[in-house]
Design a protein around this motif. Sequence first.
Motif, PDB file in Angstrom:
ATOM      1  N   ASN A   1       0.865  -1.186   0.000  1.00 50.33           N
ATOM      2  CA  ASN A   1       0.000   0.000   0.000  1.00 50.33           C
ATOM      3  C   ASN A   1       0.898   1.231   0.000  1.00 50.33           C
ATOM      4  N   PRO A   2       1.485   1.562  -1.175  1.00 50.78           N
ATOM      5  CA  PRO A   2       2.469   2.655  -1.252  1.00 50.78           C
ATOM      6  C   PRO A   2       1.918   4.007  -0.807  1.00 50.78           C
ATOM      7  N   GLY A   3       0.605   4.197  -0.948  1.00 50.83           N
ATOM      8  CA  GLY A   3       0.030   5.493  -0.585  1.00 50.83           C
ATOM      9  C   GLY A   3       0.201   5.841   0.880  1.00 50.83           C
ATOM     10  N   VAL A   4       0.259   4.811   1.725  1.00 51.44           N
ATOM     11  CA  VAL A   4       0.417   5.070   3.165  1.00 51.44           C
ATOM     12  C   VAL A   4       1.786   5.672   3.441  1.00 51.44           C
ATOM     13  N   ALA A   5       2.824   5.108   2.840  1.00 48.77           N
ATOM     14  CA  ALA A   5       4.181   5.617   3.050  1.00 48.77           C
ATOM     15  C   ALA A   5       4.348   7.015   2.470  1.00 48.77           C
ATOM     16  N   ILE A   6       3.622   7.290   1.384  1.00 51.01           N
ATOM     17  CA  ILE A   6       3.708   8.622   0.779  1.00 51.01           C
ATOM     18  C   ILE A   6       3.070   9.663   1.699  1.00 51.01           C
ATOM     19  N   PHE A   7       1.891   9.328   2.277  1.00 52.10           N
ATOM     20  CA  PHE A   7       1.195  10.284   3.148  1.00 52.10           C
ATOM     21  C   PHE A   7       1.930  10.445   4.475  1.00 52.10           C
ATOM     22  N   TRP A   8       2.320   9.308   5.084  1.00 54.78           N
ATOM     23  CA  TRP A   8       3.016   9.349   6.369  1.00 54.78           C
ATOM     24  C   TRP A   8       4.527   9.268   6.108  1.00 54.78           C
TER      25      TRP A   8
ATOM     26  N   PRO B   1       9.336  -0.661   9.795  1.00 56.09           N
ATOM     27  CA  PRO B   1      10.261  -1.355   8.886  1.00 56.09           C
ATOM     28  C   PRO B   1       9.560  -2.096   7.751  1.00 56.09           C
ATOM     29  N   GLN B   2       8.240  -2.280   7.846  1.00 57.15           N
ATOM     30  CA  GLN B   2       7.519  -3.014   6.805  1.00 57.15           C
ATOM     31  C   GLN B   2       6.919  -2.107   5.738  1.00 57.15           C
ATOM     32  N   GLN B   3       7.059  -0.793   5.886  1.00 59.22           N
ATOM     33  CA  GLN B   3       6.528   0.107   4.867  1.00 59.22           C
ATOM     34  C   GLN B   3       7.146  -0.228   3.508  1.00 59.22           C
ATOM     35  N   PRO B   4       6.383  -0.219   2.400  1.00 62.85           N
ATOM     36  CA  PRO B   4       4.965   0.148   2.299  1.00 62.85           C
ATOM     37  C   PRO B   4       4.016  -1.056   2.376  1.00 62.85           C
ATOM     38  N   ASN B   5       4.506  -2.186   2.854  1.00 69.82           N
ATOM     39  CA  ASN B   5       3.669  -3.392   2.903  1.00 69.82           C
ATOM     40  C   ASN B   5       2.913  -3.451   4.237  1.00 69.82           C
ATOM     41  N   VAL B   6       1.943  -2.533   4.369  1.00 67.48           N
ATOM     42  CA  VAL B   6       1.212  -2.419   5.634  1.00 67.48           C
ATOM     43  C   VAL B   6      -0.298  -2.551   5.429  1.00 67.48           C
ATOM     44  N   GLY B   7      -0.714  -3.001   4.244  1.00 65.51           N
ATOM     45  CA  GLY B   7      -2.135  -3.174   3.990  1.00 65.51           C
ATOM     46  C   GLY B   7      -2.656  -4.482   4.563  1.00 65.51           C
ATOM     47  N   PHE B   8      -3.970  -4.568   4.767  1.00 67.54           N
ATOM     48  CA  PHE B   8      -4.580  -5.815   5.237  1.00 67.54           C
ATOM     49  C   PHE B   8      -5.923  -6.021   4.540  1.00 67.54           C
ATOM     50  N   GLN B   9      -6.347  -7.273   4.544  1.00 61.23           N
ATOM     51  CA  GLN B   9      -7.630  -7.621   3.921  1.00 61.23           C
ATOM     52  C   GLN B   9      -8.169  -8.869   4.620  1.00 61.23           C
ATOM     53  N   ALA B  10      -9.470  -8.912   4.819  1.00 58.67           N
ATOM     54  CA  ALA B  10     -10.095 -10.065   5.475  1.00 58.67           C
ATOM     55  C   ALA B  10     -11.522 -10.198   4.971  1.00 58.67           C
TER      56      ALA B  10
END
Length: 612
Positions: free
Chosen positions: A554-561, A567-576
Amino acid sequence: MRDEVRAMRWFTGVWVLLTLIKLLVAARLPLFVDEAFYWQEGQHLAWAYSDLPGMTAWLTRLGVELGGNHPLALRAPFLAIAACLPWLVARITAREFGAAQGWMAGLFTMLLPLAGTLGVLAVPDAAMTFATLLCMDAGSRLLRGVTATAALELGAGLAIGALSHYRFIAVIGVGLMALLLIPQGRAALRDARVLVSIAFGAAAWTPLLAWNLGNAEAGLRFQLLDRHPWAFHADGIWFVLIQALLVTPLLFAALASAVWVHRRDHNLVHRYFAWLGALVVVGFFVLGFFADTERVSFHWPLPGYVALLPLLPGLLLAWPRWLRSATVAMAAAGLIGMLGYYAAVSVPSLRAQTAADKWYPKNFAGWDSLATSVRKLQSTMPADTRLVADNFKDGAELGFALDDPQIAVLPHPLNRKHGRAPQLKLWGLRVDDRSELGARPVLLVVGASEVEYKNLLEQYHALCERVGPLPRPRVVNVDHGSQRFLLFALGRKRASGPCTAPAMAWVDQPAAGTKVGRSFDVSGWAFKDGVGLRQVIVMLDGLPVAKAQYGLANPGVAIFWKQSTDPQQPNVGFQAQVNVRSVPAGRHWLGLRLFGRDGSVEDWSEEPITIR
């Protein structure tokens, strides 16, 4: 005579009933944050403070000294002052218009929602309104001839007002202007007895002026400069609509009509009342186009409405009976609505139902739950642990709940925004850095919902700079997380290493308030600076319902924050995918449980969804 007796009975019955209701509400209503800070000021007695003159703090101290640390005791002096106001209005009106109209004016003092609810909160307006009525009564007497009694009453009113609030300056200015507009008023102002009274009232401002001179004019700058943009903004146009709703439309129209009818009245006192009330209300209306719009200001014109109440009964008697009845009914409904709001706020289950609404009463909510959690955590820590809050709200509310007015507070934007930072510094309660606390354990209380979400990560990083990496927090979610606190047990020495912050999260799907079926997808993002997350669990009504797939890009999260150090940015998305076959249809609360790689477990704020 019959009308007088009937009016007196109505007045007495409503006064007794309203007083009892206000006592019950004041006993159950949690402290508003300003009330808690006034209590803290009362525990540090002084002539003046950074936000107010001394009167409000003195009254809170009187209340708790007599009744202990209980909301009703704190509010008791304010309730007593508010209970006197209808009688004072009735007395002023009876002298000018007769006893029957006096009781009617006193009755409308209670029905006017802004005046009828005075005393429920321990705020300066009760004393300031009392001072306004004393000055108004004295002014009306002076127009008929200067007496020592009238001059003495004027001096008392001016002094009480000066010790109540900076805002009383407006009442003084308008009162003088109203007297100057009348020849007899100008003559009265030249009398030596009146001049002595004015000098006495002016002297009552000395403590406040002395405080400001000794503290770089911090209070004056906040009240007159810092909190106001002093630039034209169109938001002021809402003033009339908001005031009409708060006063209730028909009563607002009646008061405006009273001004129009009596603006050139041959009776000097009636004209004085009309000008006094009109100038206060119109003055604050004009001010609304240039002044602070971020804080509550709807109560500012109250002295103006109170000044017009003696003119009201005569005007209403000229109206048709059905219109008079409608005016009374609408005003009573407004009063019941405001008291009902306070009553609802005092019931946790009712308050929680508004958790996702913009009118959620955050400044009343969660303090008992926070205090309970703090006590529990304190019991597990060493006896010399120092309790520290990250803002004045948490410090004052915890101080009242724990009977500890010495809770230290970190620098925070809220302290400056509300003019409390200079006072905390004077008390020696502002802590800029962990080193100032010495080699002792610290229990740090952070109000996570007191900062705009877009600025929350920056605030966490600022905390790290002051106290070091933040350990695993104990999360206190109140009303589904609309009020959210984090408790950190810090060691005797500042920890070393990079900033470790509480988790951040967001649910993209489903959106708050969405209707979903028995099976629905949940997606979003979550991260925890310094260490990262290892797992995200989806919760429904506080129970786990699905394990999310975590670590999606979720690259948008790292761009905004941009400042994030997860250490896991930008792989911080989740789905369920959630399946809830056995859950009843209706409103439910969707949340997240976030598991950090440091062993932390944090429940995120919940949002409402509707299951079909």
